[in-house]
Design a protein around this motif. Structure first.
Motif, short mmCIF file in Angstrom:
data_model
loop_
_atom_site.label_atom_id
_atom_site.label_comp_id
_atom_site.label_asym_id
_atom_site.label_seq_id
_atom_site.Cartn_x
_atom_site.Cartn_y
_atom_site.Cartn_z
N HIS A 182 -40.22 -31.08 -4.49
CA HIS A 182 -40.32 -30.14 -5.43
C HIS A 182 -39.54 -28.66 -5.18
N GLN A 213 -34.49 -31.40 -7.16
CA GLN A 213 -34.40 -30.85 -8.81
C GLN A 213 -32.96 -30.85 -9.20
N ILE A 254 -37.17 -31.77 -13.17
CA ILE A 254 -38.66 -31.80 -13.51
C ILE A 254 -38.77 -31.15 -14.86
N VAL A 291 -45.98 -15.31 -15.93
CA VAL A 291 -46.79 -16.10 -15.28
C VAL A 291 -46.53 -16.90 -14.23
N ARG A 293 -47.82 -17.99 -9.99
CA ARG A 293 -48.70 -18.04 -8.63
C ARG A 293 -48.42 -16.73 -8.06
N LYS A 298 -41.45 -15.98 -6.07
CA LYS A 298 -41.32 -15.81 -7.41
C LYS A 298 -40.78 -14.27 -7.96
N VAL A 328 -51.87 -15.56 -10.66
CA VAL A 328 -52.78 -16.32 -9.92
C VAL A 328 -52.87 -16.32 -8.59
N LYS A 368 -56.81 -16.85 -12.99
CA LYS A 368 -56.34 -18.02 -13.60
C LYS A 368 -56.96 -17.99 -15.25
N VAL A 369 -55.84 -18.25 -16.18
CA VAL A 369 -56.06 -18.19 -17.35
C VAL A 369 -55.95 -19.71 -18.11
N HIS A 371 -55.59 -23.06 -20.05
CA HIS A 371 -54.17 -23.63 -20.61
C HIS A 371 -54.09 -23.15 -22.13
N ASP A 391 -36.07 -21.13 -6.52
CA ASP A 391 -37.05 -21.96 -7.02
C ASP A 391 -36.41 -23.12 -7.17
N GLY A 392 -37.31 -24.36 -6.96
CA GLY A 392 -36.96 -25.73 -7.16
C GLY A 392 -36.52 -25.66 -8.55
N MET A 393 -37.59 -25.51 -9.58
CA MET A 393 -37.32 -25.53 -11.03
C MET A 393 -37.77 -24.38 -11.67
N ASN A 394 -38.91 -24.21 -11.83
CA ASN A 394 -39.84 -23.33 -12.65
C ASN A 394 -40.32 -23.70 -13.79
N LEU A 395 -41.48 -24.33 -13.83
CA LEU A 395 -41.89 -24.84 -14.99
C LEU A 395 -42.41 -23.65 -16.22
N GLU A 399 -42.21 -24.10 -20.14
CA GLU A 399 -43.65 -24.13 -20.87
C GLU A 399 -43.47 -22.83 -22.06
C1 GDG Z 1 -43.39 -26.17 -7.37
C2 GDG Z 1 -41.85 -25.54 -7.55
C3 GDG Z 1 -41.39 -26.65 -9.62
C4 GDG Z 1 -49.58 -20.51 -13.06
N1 GDG Z 1 -50.59 -19.55 -13.56
C5 GDG Z 1 -51.34 -20.18 -14.29
C6 GDG Z 1 -51.06 -21.44 -14.65
N2 GDG Z 1 -49.85 -21.79 -13.99
C7 GDG Z 1 -49.00 -22.82 -13.90
C8 GDG Z 1 -47.76 -22.65 -14.86
C9 GDG Z 1 -46.95 -23.74 -14.34
C10 GDG Z 1 -47.52 -23.74 -12.77
O1 GDG Z 1 -48.49 -22.99 -12.60
C11 GDG Z 1 -46.14 -23.06 -11.95
O2 GDG Z 1 -45.22 -23.80 -12.11
P1 GDG Z 1 -43.96 -23.35 -11.04
O3 GDG Z 1 -42.78 -24.28 -11.64
O4 GDG Z 1 -43.57 -22.15 -10.91
O5 GDG Z 1 -44.42 -24.08 -9.70
P2 GDG Z 1 -44.77 -23.91 -8.30
O6 GDG Z 1 -46.10 -24.01 -8.17
O7 GDG Z 1 -44.04 -23.03 -7.35
O8 GDG Z 1 -44.27 -25.44 -7.65
C12 GDG Z 1 -41.36 -25.24 -8.32
C13 GDG Z 1 -42.53 -27.27 -9.33
O9 GDG Z 1 -43.23 -27.47 -7.99
C14 GDG Z 1 -42.62 -28.44 -10.00
O10 GDG Z 1 -41.75 -29.54 -9.58
O11 GDG Z 1 -40.80 -26.45 -10.89
O12 GDG Z 1 -40.05 -24.91 -8.53
O13 GDG Z 1 -41.95 -24.27 -6.57
O14 GDG Z 1 -47.20 -24.96 -14.73
O15 GDG Z 1 -48.27 -22.92 -16.26
N3 GDG Z 1 -51.71 -22.56 -15.18
C15 GDG Z 1 -52.73 -22.08 -15.89
N4 GDG Z 1 -53.34 -20.68 -15.98
C16 GDG Z 1 -52.63 -19.93 -15.00
O16 GDG Z 1 -53.19 -18.71 -14.95
N5 GDG Z 1 -53.39 -22.87 -16.70
#
Ligand code: GDG
Length: 750
Positions: A182, A213, A254, A291, A293, A298, A328, A368-369, A371, A391-395, A399
């Motif tokens: 990831h 990715q 992803i 948004v 972690r 980040k 978070v 945490k907020v 969804h 960053d691998g992707m950044n979801l 979103e």
């Molecule tokens: C790895 C790679 C790759 C965050 N705060 C809250 C919350 N989030 C959710 C977001 C999103 C997720 O956390 C973070 O997504 P990232 O893509 O930044 O992910 P990483 O945790 O770094 O994970 C990354 C990912 O894997 C998938 O392959 O994209 O590059 O590092 O979904 O919405 N969700 C809620 N409340 C929050 O306060 N509900």
């Protein structure tokens, strides 16, 4: 899209057990007071994988991290999930507090994570981290083995579990194992810092397929393998062959559940939620959202520096723009605790400097907020900022796009996030260049509405067409393809000796042997390769019993001298010269090719003269450029210069790479397959060909054998051979057993 995925799964995976393996579990049992609650992580990936297992059934193997997890499982550590309508098994792996510390917080998050994100001063390595990482991986592998039969499909996730594929492979050679990585994969100059680079790569090469990715990470991985292991790396097919096994690599960007975000963002409820948020924080004017972690990769600090400059430089946005940072807390240990403190101090600084009695520039939400509320923030924000330094992707980027139902927002995206590869329409920034970053924020906020809508439409179309279900579909599709290819793939000879001996004893064989890497071990430079006395005696014994040809990339005279046996056939220069009984039977030297080759070698030799270790071998018809001893710091220079010159000769020569060597052959010159065909037709006497070779150039011969009912053996593994041997030192025992076989009754000459 979800329906298409369901149909695909039912058609292709119904009869094979699917096992997902990840560090985090999809459901955790947590006690608070007398009640036990079941928590489901909010991540889109977990819920999409949960959807998949709900269709296929199967098992999810993960660390049991909930404080009531042990009470919920049976004697085999299993619990049926989802709790309200069980359809698959969650198998929990137990880790001691020490293992959690060293495997998770240690090796995973203080070695591999910062290494892969190129934040090298944060890499902190301790021996005990690695020991527990290996131990925890063994526990995961043991749990997988309890669940997996030899035809299972096993899908491993992420950097916590690098060793699992190889550990499982050793016990379940027939399983299909895939891994999705990831996070980024760095280039070799970074990855070589890892004290266990070799072990990590070898662990991952237990996979049949590794997904990354974006294509850059695939390339970086291939480079690392090429530098660190004695493996065959094919940059064209994107495969690695190591110890006889082939691992395919591919990029699968992803994504998110577009429909879910888009639908949630279009409800009336969201409009009410937006009104509530505005009221709660006293928001008027433009808003921005982040948004994340609370994670240093980040780059919240870079973002805050850009925001500081933004408010300093563009005064008219004061009181008109509010940035909301949802951060978070994550991995709540050092260095994250210090990072959190620095971020919070910086926010305070901005708010004190620019804030007024009725306006705060930055609203900071550190919990945490939910969804459904998150979607309201996304929908409300005029701009979203993703500032990752890598960053691998950044979801979050995707979103935000999926939630922009009214298409009025703009996405500011770091060019170092994997998402930047795909998301045309985003405003790309270099987060290190904070002044430019702050100007980009202004540009995004002042962009004319039609422009924003056009960009957002483009972004939404892309994410809609490439959602999480398509991603899972694409990965599973590749897994199924790889599994099919695996069935047609070569088998380890010593595991199938009975079948092999039976095949050989029914025919009159004609034996073809490659020299370097087959009869003689690969040497540091080609002039150092020698045939051992025992191998010499063995080949002599064999040639007295069956017809035998040596087929080599070397020139005829060179290979004849090194083998030192006169009454056999030699094919040299990859098949474009054939020699037997004191005469040259085929020689394909053409003067235009020769002139072009001379010119090419002259250019290479002058361009590469400053790089120590490059060896240019002119073999008349063909040439080899050896770079086995070129040092790491010169490799990029070598390949750059080589490729630049070689490009001018693409229409004249076939240029292929082997084991630390590049082969240059005239396009229409015979290859080893042509030589084998000619020898069989002219001198074969109807015998059945048998060929042993180790090089990419031997593949042509393996293919010829397929059409002639022959038996092919590759040393180190190949795409077309029937059998393989793992290493060159297995050739001797194998030929020994051949000699006893052909000595025991097979007539020696046609
Ligand atoms: C790895 C790679 C790759 C965050 N705060 C809250 C919350 N989030 C959710 C977001 C999103 C997720 O956390 C973070 O997504 P990232 O893509 O930044 O992910 P990483 O945790 O770094 O994970 C990354 C990912 O894997 C998938 O392959 O994209 O590059 O590092 O979904 O919405 N969700 C809620 N409340 C929050 O306060 N509900």
């Amino acid at each position: 899209m979800a329906d298409r995925l369901a149909r695909f799964i039912e058609k292709n995976l119904a009869d094979r057990k699917l096992i997902i393996v990840s560090n985090r579990e999809p459901y955790a049992h947590r006690k608070s007071g007398p009640t036990v609650k079941i928590e489901k992580p909010a991540g889109g990936l977990t819920s999409a994988m949960d959807d998949v297992l709900n269709i296929t059934g199967g098992t999810w193997v993960a660390w049991g991290s909930g404080n009531a997890d042990r009470d919920a499982v049976d004697l085999d550590d299993r619990v049926a999930v989802p709790p309200d309508h069980p359809s698959y098994t969650l198998k929990r792996v137990w880790l001691t507090p020490g293992e959690v510390e060293n495997y998770y917080h240690g090796y995973s998050n203080q070695v591999l994570w910062p290494l892969c994100h190129i934040t090298l001063d944060r890499v902190y390595f301790r021996k005990r981290f690695w020991e527990d990482y290996a131990r925890a991986n063994r526990s995961f592998a043991a749990a997988v083995l309890e669940e997996a039969s030899d035809d299972a499909v096993i899908w491993v996730h992420d950097y916590h579990l690098c060793l699992v594929p190889q550990l499982v492979r050793e016990k379940r050679p027939g399983a299909t194992i895939a891994h999705f990585w990831h996070i980024p994969w760095p280039d070799w100059s970074v990855f070589r810092i890892c004290p266990q680079a070799k072990e990590v790569l070898e662990g991952l090469l237990g996979n049949d397929l590794i997904g990354f990715q974006i294509p850059l990470f695939v390339k970086n991985f291939l480079d690392c393998v090429k530098e660190c292991l004695d493996a065959d790396v094919d940059y064209h097919k994107l495969t690695v062959t190591y110890h006889g096994r082939i691992t395919a690599l591919k990029a699968f960007p992803i994504s998110v559940d577009y429909e879910k975000f888009s639908a949630m963002a279009s409800t009336r409820r969201i409009e009410a939620a937006i009104r509530d948020i505005r009221k709660k924080y006293g928001l008027s004017g433009y808003t921005g959202i982040g948004v994340d972690r609370l994670e240093y990769t980040k780059a919240l600090l870079k973002r805050l520096q850009a925001l500081y400059l933004f408010f300093e430089r563009y005064e008219k946005f004061r009181r008109k723009f509010t940035f909301i940072q949802i951060a978070v807390p994550t991995r709540m240990k050092e260095p994250y605790l210090s990072y959190q403190k620095t971020v919070e101090e910086y926010i305070l600084r901005i708010n004190e400097k620019f804030g007024t009695s009725d306006w705060l520039p930055i609203v900071y939400i550190d919990t945490k907020v939910e969804h459904k509320d998150l979607v309201a923030y996304y929908r409300m924000a005029d701009v979203a900022i993703i500032s990752s330094i890598y960053d691998g992707m950044n979801l979050v980027a995707k979103e935000y796009v999926a939630s922009q139902a009214d298409r009025k927002g703009a996405l500011i995206l770091s060019e170092f996030a994997g998402a930047a590869d795909e998301l045309d329409g985003a405003v790309l920034v270099n987060p290190y260049d904070v002044e430019e970053f702050s100007s980009s924020l202004r540009k995004a906020l002042t962009m004319p509405q039609p422009d924003r809508e056009r960009r957002m439409d483009q972004l939404r179309k892309h994410v809609k067409e490439h959602d999480i279900y398509k991603w899972i579909h694409d990965v599973l599709h590749e897994i199924v393809d790889v599994a099919e290819r695996e069935q047609n793939r070569s088998r380890y000879l010593f595991d199938h000796e009975i079948g092999f001996r039976a095949a050989i004893s029914q025919v009159q064989p004609f034996l073809f042997l490659d020299f370097d890497g087959t009869l003689a071990p690969i040497a540091e430079s080609p002039d150092k390769a020698v045939l051992s006395h025992t191998m010499h005696a063995l080949v002599t014994r064999l040639k007295d019993r069956i017809p035998l040809a040596i087929v080599s990339g070397r020139g005829i005279d060179d290979v004849r001298r090194r083998v030192g046996i006169e009454d056999i056939i030699y094919a040299g220069n990859h098949g474009s010269e054939i020699w037997s009984a004191g005469q040259t039977l085929v020689s394909q030297q053409s003067s235009p090719d020769r002139m072009a080759l001379e010119e090419l070698l002259r250019r290479l030799s002058s361009a590469l003269s400053h790089i120590p270790g490059v060896l240019i071998e002119d073999k008349g018809v063909t040439a080899s450029i050896h770079y086995r001893t070129v040092g790491i710091k010169n490799l990029a220079d070598f390949s750059d210069l080589f490729n630049r010159i070689a490009r001018d000769y693409e229409k004249t020569f076939r240029i292929t790479s082997g084991k630390k060597v590049v082969e240059i052959r005239p396009l229409n010159a015979w290859n080893k397959g042509d030589a084998v065909s000619w020898i069989l037709e002219q001198l074969g006497g109807g015998r059945t060909p048998m060929y042993i070779g180790d090089d990419v150039t031997d593949e042509d011969a393996f293919q010829v054998l397929k059409g002639r009912g022959g038996v092919s053996v590759s040393v180190g593994g190949s795409v077309h051979a029937d059998y393989y041997l793992r290493r060159q030192d297995e050739v001797e025992p194998f030929l020994e057993s051949m000699a006893s076989l052909v000595g025991a009754g097979v007539p020696s000459r046609a």
